[in-house]
Design a protein around this motif. Structure first.
Motif, mmCIF file in Angstrom:
data_model
loop_
_atom_site.group_PDB
_atom_site.id
_atom_site.type_symbol
_atom_site.label_atom_id
_atom_site.label_comp_id
_atom_site.label_asym_id
_atom_site.label_seq_id
_atom_site.Cartn_x
_atom_site.Cartn_y
_atom_site.Cartn_z
ATOM 1 N N ILE A 90 3.966 -35.384 0.303
ATOM 2 C CA ILE A 90 3.657 -34.040 -0.169
ATOM 3 C C ILE A 90 3.615 -33.084 1.020
ATOM 4 O O ILE A 90 3.469 -33.515 2.177
ATOM 5 N N GLU A 91 3.761 -31.790 0.721
ATOM 6 C CA GLU A 91 3.706 -30.775 1.772
ATOM 7 C C GLU A 91 2.772 -29.650 1.342
ATOM 8 O O GLU A 91 2.821 -29.168 0.202
ATOM 9 N N ASN A 92 1.940 -29.218 2.263
ATOM 10 C CA ASN A 92 1.023 -28.106 2.052
ATOM 11 C C ASN A 92 1.572 -26.819 2.653
ATOM 12 O O ASN A 92 2.406 -26.843 3.552
ATOM 13 N N HIS A 93 1.069 -25.705 2.152
ATOM 14 C CA HIS A 93 1.282 -24.379 2.756
ATOM 15 C C HIS A 93 2.759 -23.988 2.842
ATOM 16 O O HIS A 93 3.242 -23.560 3.890
ATOM 17 N N ILE A 94 3.449 -24.114 1.725
ATOM 18 C CA ILE A 94 4.802 -23.587 1.617
ATOM 19 C C ILE A 94 4.679 -22.169 1.077
ATOM 20 O O ILE A 94 4.184 -21.960 -0.039
ATOM 21 N N ILE A 95 5.101 -21.208 1.843
ATOM 22 C CA ILE A 95 4.921 -19.810 1.475
ATOM 23 C C ILE A 95 6.145 -19.303 0.718
ATOM 24 O O ILE A 95 7.274 -19.434 1.178
ATOM 25 N N GLY A 96 5.908 -18.741 -0.459
ATOM 26 C CA GLY A 96 7.012 -18.225 -1.261
ATOM 27 C C GLY A 96 6.494 -17.543 -2.517
ATOM 28 O O GLY A 96 5.285 -17.462 -2.767
ATOM 29 N N TRP A 97 7.423 -17.071 -3.325
ATOM 30 C CA TRP A 97 7.071 -16.312 -4.523
ATOM 31 C C TRP A 97 6.321 -17.172 -5.538
ATOM 32 O O TRP A 97 6.575 -18.359 -5.692
ATOM 33 N N GLN A 98 5.390 -16.517 -6.242
ATOM 34 C CA GLN A 98 4.671 -17.135 -7.348
ATOM 35 C C GLN A 98 4.211 -16.039 -8.297
ATOM 36 O O GLN A 98 3.668 -15.016 -7.863
ATOM 37 N N LEU A 99 4.432 -16.251 -9.570
ATOM 38 C CA LEU A 99 3.866 -15.362 -10.581
ATOM 39 C C LEU A 99 2.418 -15.765 -10.784
ATOM 40 O O LEU A 99 2.126 -16.911 -11.127
ATOM 41 N N ASP A 100 1.515 -14.835 -10.566
ATOM 42 C CA ASP A 100 0.080 -15.133 -10.561
ATOM 43 C C ASP A 100 -0.641 -14.173 -11.492
ATOM 44 O O ASP A 100 -0.904 -13.026 -11.145
ATOM 45 N N ASN A 101 -0.911 -14.641 -12.712
ATOM 46 C CA ASN A 101 -1.612 -13.846 -13.712
ATOM 47 C C ASN A 101 -1.009 -12.450 -13.869
ATOM 48 O O ASN A 101 -1.697 -11.431 -13.862
ATOM 49 N N GLY A 102 0.313 -12.448 -13.999
ATOM 50 C CA GLY A 102 1.041 -11.218 -14.262
ATOM 51 C C GLY A 102 1.574 -10.497 -13.039
ATOM 52 O O GLY A 102 2.350 -9.559 -13.168
ATOM 53 N N THR A 103 1.182 -10.936 -11.845
ATOM 54 C CA THR A 103 1.628 -10.295 -10.617
ATOM 55 C C THR A 103 2.529 -11.228 -9.828
ATOM 56 O O THR A 103 2.173 -12.381 -9.592
ATOM 57 N N ALA A 104 3.694 -10.738 -9.424
ATOM 58 C CA ALA A 104 4.605 -11.526 -8.597
ATOM 59 C C ALA A 104 4.178 -11.398 -7.144
ATOM 60 O O ALA A 104 4.226 -10.312 -6.563
ATOM 61 N N LYS A 105 3.748 -12.522 -6.567
ATOM 62 C CA LYS A 105 3.273 -12.521 -5.184
ATOM 63 C C LYS A 105 4.326 -13.155 -4.279
ATOM 64 O O LYS A 105 4.743 -14.287 -4.496
ATOM 65 N N GLU A 106 4.727 -12.411 -3.259
ATOM 66 C CA GLU A 106 5.800 -12.866 -2.381
ATOM 67 C C GLU A 106 5.336 -13.926 -1.402
ATOM 68 O O GLU A 106 6.104 -14.815 -1.032
ATOM 69 N N PHE A 107 4.072 -13.864 -0.979
ATOM 70 C CA PHE A 107 3.598 -14.755 0.082
ATOM 71 C C PHE A 107 2.508 -15.691 -0.437
ATOM 72 O O PHE A 107 1.472 -15.883 0.190
ATOM 73 N N TYR A 108 2.760 -16.273 -1.575
ATOM 74 C CA TYR A 108 1.824 -17.213 -2.180
ATOM 75 C C TYR A 108 1.856 -18.525 -1.405
ATOM 76 O O TYR A 108 2.911 -18.989 -0.948
ATOM 77 N N ASP A 109 0.688 -19.153 -1.267
ATOM 78 C CA ASP A 109 0.555 -20.414 -0.534
ATOM 79 C C ASP A 109 0.622 -21.579 -1.513
ATOM 80 O O ASP A 109 -0.347 -21.886 -2.202
ATOM 81 N N HIS A 110 1.778 -22.230 -1.568
ATOM 82 C CA HIS A 110 1.956 -23.391 -2.444
ATOM 83 C C HIS A 110 1.414 -24.636 -1.739
ATOM 84 O O HIS A 110 1.834 -24.974 -0.641
ATOM 85 N N LYS A 111 0.500 -25.339 -2.400
ATOM 86 C CA LYS A 111 -0.168 -26.500 -1.802
ATOM 87 C C LYS A 111 0.182 -27.781 -2.556
ATOM 88 O O LYS A 111 0.520 -27.755 -3.738
ATOM 89 N N TYR A 112 0.074 -28.904 -1.836
ATOM 90 C CA TYR A 112 0.179 -30.252 -2.403
ATOM 91 C C TYR A 112 1.537 -30.516 -3.075
ATOM 92 O O TYR A 112 1.642 -31.334 -3.991
ATOM 93 N N VAL A 113 2.588 -29.878 -2.605
ATOM 94 C CA VAL A 113 3.885 -29.950 -3.281
ATOM 95 C C VAL A 113 4.518 -31.330 -3.080
ATOM 96 O O VAL A 113 4.707 -31.778 -1.943
ATOM 97 N N LEU A 114 4.859 -31.989 -4.173
ATOM 98 C CA LEU A 114 5.527 -33.285 -4.095
ATOM 99 C C LEU A 114 6.950 -33.073 -3.598
ATOM 100 O O LEU A 114 7.771 -32.453 -4.260
ATOM 101 N N ARG A 115 7.228 -33.620 -2.401
ATOM 102 C CA ARG A 115 8.521 -33.430 -1.769
ATOM 103 C C ARG A 115 9.483 -34.599 -1.988
ATOM 104 O O ARG A 115 10.681 -34.411 -2.089
ATOM 105 N N ARG A 116 8.923 -35.786 -2.011
ATOM 106 C CA ARG A 116 9.804 -36.946 -2.169
ATOM 107 C C ARG A 116 9.018 -38.138 -2.698
ATOM 108 O O ARG A 116 7.850 -38.331 -2.347
#
Length: 303
Positions: free
Chosen positions: A218-244
């Protein structure tokens, strides 16, 4: 990590040719060897001794740890609510809770246009021989309704549940006696971008049940877009992402549950170019094959 004295001698691997050695996600072929090396690396077990490794010694499990597999996506407006709960439980329980965010389904599909700037693709790749990625299979298996956010705690329930139920599921089993123990070290060779996952595991009770051993990155702190309760956030911190997923859709068959036996397994892969080694973790868990319940898990940073 404890020294082992009863492991069978390691036999040099015979590597199977790969049509595309530059495939960014080569299939890791686990032939049952004690040390499994990605064949695209072109190295043998003997070569490992000549590589400059930096080792992170993990902490052996002392309690029953739980894995929370969350289903999410960048275009899911309410998914950050589930992610916040994951962070809270991670903080509250420490090493006893191991979060994994699986980006899958329609909400995880990137749409890189001017009105929907969700171009970051955090889904697992479709590997050779697969019609869909492992992430999509996990989604249809554990979250067939494809409701978001949803998560499944150590696969204790038949299907993933709303985040409001995750803590209760953790509390229900966190004080259970350990059925297995996992000691996990991770070695990293920066000059070659190699990751070596070193696993010792043992069962704390005799059992005739069949278990599977599974390995995630897994990988933490991948910064990228995320729709967050109606707001599109460009620098959202994606955590615990399953990479492989390293060793097959449901892992490999674990050794028999014999009390007092310690079993050893290693995996060697190359870090992908878009992974940040400072934010990577290896996760190993043991699951009951019949019920799919995860009976024990551990995690260790790559560096």
């Amino acid at each position: 990590m404890k020294k082992l004295i009863h492991i069978l001698p390691i036999i040099a691997l015979t590597f199977i040719g790969c049509d595309k050695v530059d495939d960014p996600y080569p299939v890791l072929l686990d032939d049952g060897s004690t040390i499994v090396i990605d064949p695209s690396l072109g190295i043998t077990v003997a070569d490992l001794a000549n590589i400059n490794w930096t080792t992170v010694e993990g902490t052996p499990t002392t309690k029953r740890n739980t894995v929370i597999e969350e289903f999410t996506g960048a275009r899911c407006t309410f998914c950050p609510n589930g992610s916040k709960v994951l962070v809270q439980l991670d903080t509250l329980y420490g090493e006893q809770v191991i979060p994994v965010s699986i980006h899958a389904g329609n909400f995880a599909e990137p749409q890189p246009d001017s009105t929907k700037p969700f171009f970051l693709d955090l889904r697992l790749p479709v590997e050779a021989g697969e019609s869909v990625s492992k992430g999509e299979t996990y989604l249809t298996t554990f979250n067939p309704a494809k409701a978001y956010p949803r998560g499944i705690v150590s696969r204790l329930t038949a299907e993933a549940e709303n985040q409001s139920k995750w803590r209760a599921e953790v509390d229900a089993v966190k004080d259970d006696a350990m059925k297995a123990k996992i000691d996990l070290d991770v070695m990293f060779a920066e000059s070659d971008d190699l990751i070596r996952i070193v696993i010792d595991y043992e069962f704390m009770e005799e059992s005739q049940l069949v278990h599977d051993l599974q390995v995630y990155i897994i990988e933490n702190h991948i910064i990228g877009w995320q729709l967050d309760n109606g707001t599109a956030k460009e620098f959202y911190d994606h955590k615990y992402v399953l990479r492989r997923v390293l060793n097959g859709l449901w892992g490999i068959t674990a050794e028999p549950a014999v009390l007092g036996e310690v079993y050893h397994k290693e995996y060697v892969i190359r870090k992908e170019k878009n992974w940040d080694s400072n934010n990577l973790k290896a996760i190993v868990f043991i699951a009951d094959r019949e019920t799919q319940e995860i009976i024990q898990a551990n995690q260790t940073p790559v560096r």
